[in-house]
Design an enzyme around this catalytic site. Structure first.
Site, PDB file in Angstrom:
ATOM      1  CE  LYS A  70      -4.360  -1.648   1.955  1.00 13.59           C
ATOM      2  NZ  LYS A  70      -5.360  -1.490   3.023  1.00 13.59           N
ATOM      3  CG  ASP A 106      -8.672   0.999   3.159  1.00 10.74           C
ATOM      4  OD1 ASP A 106      -9.589   0.254   2.763  1.00 10.74           O
ATOM      5  OD2 ASP A 106      -7.487   0.636   3.198  1.00 10.74           O
TER       6      ASP A 106
HETATM    7  P1  NDP Z   1      -1.021  -4.125   9.830  1.00 13.14           P
HETATM    8  O1  NDP Z   1      -0.269  -5.429   9.763  1.00 13.14           O
HETATM    9  O2  NDP Z   1      -0.504  -2.949   9.119  1.00 13.14           O
HETATM   10  O3  NDP Z   1      -1.197  -3.720  11.401  1.00 13.14           O
HETATM   11  C1  NDP Z   1      -1.569  -4.675  12.374  1.00 13.14           C
HETATM   12  C2  NDP Z   1      -1.871  -3.968  13.702  1.00 13.14           C
HETATM   13  O4  NDP Z   1      -2.347  -4.966  14.625  1.00 13.14           O
HETATM   14  C3  NDP Z   1      -0.659  -3.303  14.359  1.00 13.14           C
HETATM   15  O5  NDP Z   1      -1.095  -2.205  15.095  1.00 13.14           O
HETATM   16  C4  NDP Z   1      -0.163  -4.420  15.306  1.00 13.14           C
HETATM   17  O6  NDP Z   1       0.568  -3.933  16.417  1.00 13.14           O
HETATM   18  C5  NDP Z   1      -1.489  -4.976  15.789  1.00 13.14           C
HETATM   19  N1  NDP Z   1      -1.398  -6.361  16.266  1.00 13.14           N
HETATM   20  C6  NDP Z   1      -1.144  -7.473  15.520  1.00 13.14           C
HETATM   21  N2  NDP Z   1      -1.173  -8.571  16.317  1.00 13.14           N
HETATM   22  C7  NDP Z   1      -1.454  -8.122  17.583  1.00 13.14           C
HETATM   23  C8  NDP Z   1      -1.610  -8.782  18.850  1.00 13.14           C
HETATM   24  N3  NDP Z   1      -1.501 -10.102  18.974  1.00 13.14           N
HETATM   25  N4  NDP Z   1      -1.901  -8.021  19.935  1.00 13.14           N
HETATM   26  C9  NDP Z   1      -2.030  -6.672  19.832  1.00 13.14           C
HETATM   27  N5  NDP Z   1      -1.880  -5.991  18.656  1.00 13.14           N
HETATM   28  C10 NDP Z   1      -1.598  -6.719  17.551  1.00 13.14           C
HETATM   29  O7  NDP Z   1      -2.510  -4.491   9.360  1.00 13.14           O
HETATM   30  P2  NDP Z   1      -3.652  -3.496   8.830  1.00 13.14           P
HETATM   31  O8  NDP Z   1      -3.619  -2.256   9.639  1.00 13.14           O
HETATM   32  O9  NDP Z   1      -3.608  -3.390   7.362  1.00 13.14           O
HETATM   33  O10 NDP Z   1      -4.972  -4.361   9.188  1.00 13.14           O
HETATM   34  C11 NDP Z   1      -5.374  -4.592  10.532  1.00 13.14           C
HETATM   35  C12 NDP Z   1      -6.638  -5.454  10.516  1.00 13.14           C
HETATM   36  O11 NDP Z   1      -7.686  -4.748   9.890  1.00 13.14           O
HETATM   37  C13 NDP Z   1      -6.508  -6.774   9.742  1.00 13.14           C
HETATM   38  O12 NDP Z   1      -7.191  -7.775  10.444  1.00 13.14           O
HETATM   39  C14 NDP Z   1      -7.212  -6.505   8.426  1.00 13.14           C
HETATM   40  O13 NDP Z   1      -7.805  -7.662   7.872  1.00 13.14           O
HETATM   41  C15 NDP Z   1      -8.286  -5.521   8.882  1.00 13.14           C
HETATM   42  N6  NDP Z   1      -8.692  -4.606   7.802  1.00 13.14           N
HETATM   43  C16 NDP Z   1     -10.015  -4.497   7.526  1.00 13.14           C
HETATM   44  C17 NDP Z   1     -10.446  -3.660   6.535  1.00 13.14           C
HETATM   45  C18 NDP Z   1     -11.907  -3.585   6.227  1.00 13.14           C
HETATM   46  O14 NDP Z   1     -12.248  -3.092   5.149  1.00 13.14           O
HETATM   47  N7  NDP Z   1     -12.782  -4.004   7.123  1.00 13.14           N
HETATM   48  C19 NDP Z   1      -9.510  -2.820   5.754  1.00 13.14           C
HETATM   49  C20 NDP Z   1      -8.132  -2.972   6.152  1.00 13.14           C
HETATM   50  C21 NDP Z   1      -7.752  -3.853   7.150  1.00 13.14           C
HETATM   51  P3  NDP Z   1       2.156  -3.619  16.316  1.00 13.14           P
HETATM   52  O15 NDP Z   1       2.285  -2.243  15.721  1.00 13.14           O
HETATM   53  O16 NDP Z   1       2.594  -3.691  17.729  1.00 13.14           O
HETATM   54  O17 NDP Z   1       2.753  -4.687  15.449  1.00 13.14           O
END
Ligand code: NDP
Length: 282
Positions: A70, A106
């Protein structure tokens, strides 16, 4: 060169096999009697540049972009819409007579379900849990809503939370980050709680305690599968308004459809296609 009547679209990412966009967009095309097709292509980061050039040379009409491209795709595009500039990320590309234009749908995807619920943003306190790519789009979308009083970010990694805060401050939002250990204090004082982490995707238990969700607050989980995450179940029990992740998924896809075709997307057909996969919430 005139545009072909039957157009081809796709999504690129790695991994991409889980994406629901092909089902959603193909159902939209057929609902309107269009013979267009939408595919998914796994594109590893090392192949991004070559893949964009291939898509350009075959005359792809448009495509979606997902993890991990992205941001890295920005440098390969010819023009960026304001939504992409403000978020510094692209999830939708339109091929406009050979020119690749990047958008970020988004933003619309996130805010539209809140508009549908006629949320009044004036004086609202927002809590974003997470600081990944989706959280940047959410922060950017919130920056267009005049009157948001405060945005708090809580994230597992505090350094990522701080980077997102810098983004929010640049957009003019009053925002700061807080420690994960204080989550309950902040859920209790928030009017809009957004889970923007991937927690819930594997049906994990949410770290948010039901007793710390205010009745009449809004709880938005952007995780779309399962439809009812543990967080949303707790929010419903706490008498909060729930917003489902699939609503954002559909709205961002509908906006991409409009950018590509100029037509309003057949949202009901898209919704029906998704509910065929993961069931309709009751
Ligand atoms: P990223 O990989 O960019 O970010 C993931 C985030 O989740 C980070 O803040 C990470 O924290 C946190 N995280 C991951 N695992 C854990 C855990 N076990 N405990 C606490 N925090 C955790 O992903 P995206 O931001 O692109 O997507 C996030 C979610 O949103 C996904 O599930 C995706 O499918 C969903 N999504 C839904 C959309 C929709 O249209 N409904 C659109 C885009 C995304 P850290 O920074 O510490 O690693």
């Amino acid at each position: 060169m005139s545009s072909p009547l039957i157009k081809t679209y796709c999504i690129i990412g790695d991994p991409v096999q889980h994406s629901l966009s092909p089902i959603m967009q193909n159902s939209a095309f057929s609902a309107l009697g269009m013979k267009n097709s939408y595919f998914s292509f796994r594109v590893p980061s090392t192949d991004l540049k070559a893949s964009i050039e291939s898509l350009r040379s075959i005359g792809i009409a448009g495509f979606n972009v997902t993890i991990p491209h992205k941001i890295s795709i920005l440098k390969y595009l010819d023009l960026l819409d304001q939504t992409a500039v403000k978020t510094n990320a692209v999830n939708t590309v339109k091929n406009d007579e050979g020119e690749l234009i990047g958008y970020n749908t988004d933003l619309y995807g996130f805010i539209q379900p809140l508009y549908e619920r006629k949320v009044n943003f004036k004086g609202i306190k927002v809590l974003i849990i997470g600081a990944g790519g989706a959280a940047y789009a959410i922060m950017t979308a919130l920056s267009y809503e005049k009157g948001v009083s405060e945005v708090i970010v809580i994230n597992r990694s505090s350094s990522n939370a701080l980077k997102l805060i810098q983004h929010g401050l640049k957009l003019g939002l009053n925002c700061h980050s807080e420690n994960f250990n204080n989550l309950s204090t902040f859920t209790l004082h928030s009017d809009l709680i957004i889970n923007a982490t991937s927690v819930g995707l594997n049906d994990e238990t949410s770290p948010i305690d039901q007793d710390y969700i205010k009745p009449n607050s809004i709880v938005y989980d952007i995780v779309y599968k399962p439809v009812y995450t543990d967080l949303l179940r707790k929010a419903k029990e706490a008498n909060a308004t729930v917003v489902f992740g699939y609503e954002m998924l559909i709205a961002q896809g509908a906006q991409a459809f409009k950018i590509w075709t100029g037509l309003d997307a057949p949202v009901d057909a898209m919704k029906k296609a998704l509910f065929g996969i993961f069931g309709e919430p009751t």
